[in-house]
Motif scaffolding. Structure first.
Motif, PDB file in Angstrom:
ATOM      1  N   PRO A  90       0.822  -1.212   0.000  1.00 25.75           N
ATOM      2  CA  PRO A  90       0.000   0.000   0.000  1.00 25.75           C
ATOM      3  C   PRO A  90       0.857   1.264   0.000  1.00 25.75           C
ATOM      4  CG  PRO A  90       0.071  -0.937   2.202  1.00 25.75           C
ATOM      5  CD  PRO A  90       0.814  -1.889   1.294  1.00 25.75           C
ATOM      6  N   TYR A 134       0.157   5.708   0.467  1.00 24.82           N
ATOM      7  CA  TYR A 134      -0.860   6.587   1.038  1.00 24.82           C
ATOM      8  C   TYR A 134      -0.288   7.993   1.226  1.00 24.82           C
ATOM      9  CZ  TYR A 134       1.852   5.560   5.225  1.00 24.82           C
ATOM     10  OH  TYR A 134       2.884   5.420   6.128  1.00 24.82           O
ATOM     11  N   ARG A 137      -5.359   6.446  -0.788  1.00 25.30           N
ATOM     12  CA  ARG A 137      -4.720   5.128  -0.759  1.00 25.30           C
ATOM     13  C   ARG A 137      -4.480   4.627  -2.171  1.00 25.30           C
ATOM     14  NH1 ARG A 137      -3.041   4.159   4.243  1.00 25.30           N
ATOM     15  NH2 ARG A 137      -4.544   4.856   5.765  1.00 25.30           N
ATOM     16  N   GLU A 166      -1.957   1.218  -4.339  1.00 24.50           N
ATOM     17  CA  GLU A 166      -1.133   0.031  -4.144  1.00 24.50           C
ATOM     18  C   GLU A 166      -0.129  -0.132  -5.263  1.00 24.50           C
ATOM     19  OE1 GLU A 166      -3.741  -3.357  -3.833  1.00 24.50           O
ATOM     20  OE2 GLU A 166      -4.190  -3.367  -5.965  1.00 24.50           O
TER      21      GLU A 166
END
Length: 123
Positions: free
Chosen positions: A102, A104, A117, A119
């Motif tokens: 992840p 962020y 968010r 990935e």
């Protein structure tokens, strides 16, 4: 008088050329592939929110904060970059770990920043 045979010279020359080619090919294999990625931070979202790369590629990221200051934090690779409103920051890293990681925004100027968010997928 003993003269070298032409076949000996040809064999030696062929070995030299073969060794040189193998050296060049080996160097190419060691040179990492560079994957360029542009990511925008805008209205409390990353675009794109998913990045896919191959293991051992060098990833060159251009992160642009469009509306307000945002950050790009990727804990697995110990990366935290901040961009002011309208600013672009560029950085590189080697994707040497396979998996899904992840990323962020770690800024706290607005509660909605925590909703940003995305990935990174390393295959």
């Amino acid at each position: 008088m003993n003269r070298p045979r032409p076949t000996f010279a040809i064999v030696c020359g062929s070995l030299f050329v073969t060794t040189a080619l193998l050296t060049v090919l080996s160097a190419r294999e060691r040179t990492p592939q560079v994957r360029e990625v542009s990511i925008d931070g805008d209205h409390y979202a990353f675009s794109p929110a998913r990045i896919e790369v191959q293991k051992d590629e060098v990833v060159k990221v251009s992160f642009h904060a469009r509306d307000i200051a945002h950050s790009f934090a990727l804990d697995a690779y110990r990366i935290v970059k901040r961009a002011a409103a309208g600013q672009t920051v560029t950085f590189e890293f080697r994707a040497d770990q396979a998996g899904t990681f992840p990323f962020y925004c770690n800024l706290s100027q607005d509660e909605r920043c925590r909703q940003m968010r995305g990935e990174l997928v390393v295959r």
